[in-house]
Design a protein around this motif. Sequence first.
Motif, PDB file in Angstrom:
ATOM      1  N   ASP A   1      -4.981  17.438  -9.673  1.00  0.00           N
ATOM      2  CA  ASP A   1      -6.171  18.211 -10.003  1.00  0.00           C
ATOM      3  C   ASP A   1      -6.929  17.446 -11.077  1.00  0.00           C
TER       4      ASP A   1
ATOM      5  N   ARG B   1     -13.356  13.334  -5.941  1.00  0.00           N
ATOM      6  CA  ARG B   1     -13.179  14.406  -4.975  1.00  0.00           C
ATOM      7  C   ARG B   1     -13.417  13.841  -3.586  1.00  0.00           C
TER       8      ARG B   1
ATOM      9  N   VAL C   1      -8.487  15.909  -4.021  1.00  0.00           N
ATOM     10  CA  VAL C   1      -8.615  15.291  -5.344  1.00  0.00           C
ATOM     11  C   VAL C   1      -7.774  14.026  -5.368  1.00  0.00           C
TER      12      VAL C   1
END
Length: 243
Positions: free
Chosen positions: A118, A191, A237
Amino acid sequence: MNLEETLQYHHIDVSLLSLPEYQRGGKEHPIYLLRVPVIQALAQWEVLRGLVSETGYWPVIGWDRFKEPLSEEEMVQEILEEGLHIGIQQWLEQEEPHIRIDEEDVRRRADVPPAPFDFRLPHGRFPYTLPSLVPIALVPTTHFWEVPAYLPVQGNEWDPSNAVQVAMMKYWNERWGAELVAMAPSTMEMRVLRPPTTWEDAFLLAKEQYIYAPDVVDQWLRGNFATLVKTLLNGRVWLFWWD
């Protein structure tokens, strides 16, 4: 409208917008710095990302180091020209002998859980920004893969050069829809709009990423390459780090 006026038009608080004194791209192509509250960093990035075609600036969370280097560094245009002439597949093949992957062992471990990748930089602390705030650099390009020419992510001579960073980002954007979200020296976070959906594609991508940033596997994932494969499978991610 100039950048500040455009941001104000879209109801973005510019009270903490600044123009760093040191500019790698020169005064003709200035990089701006916008500081925002930590809890707003990712949401603000999304808004700024949506305005790139209007502002001409790509937002990068996490970069607030605008200090003149002690020694001469490559010019922005030199890095861009070199990066756009690099054959990235040839570079990957050239660097592949530096890694070791036991494909049979990886396949046997295909059921390992993914790592909890993340975004980290939006929640970090930064050397020239108050702890309650996060810096967002606004880089004068609509193509994010040009950012390493302005913000030199390469931390050591054995890391991929900034020109290679340009070439790799462009390649992964075309192949997977990857976009740069956050970056600091020796750290990058992206991303992914079209992540791999098959194990085979995830394996090949993991191999590329292992060549590109081996410390992710060797240190973060404690040598577990299969975990990286599983993490990239449908993963949105990507994290990179060079020790």
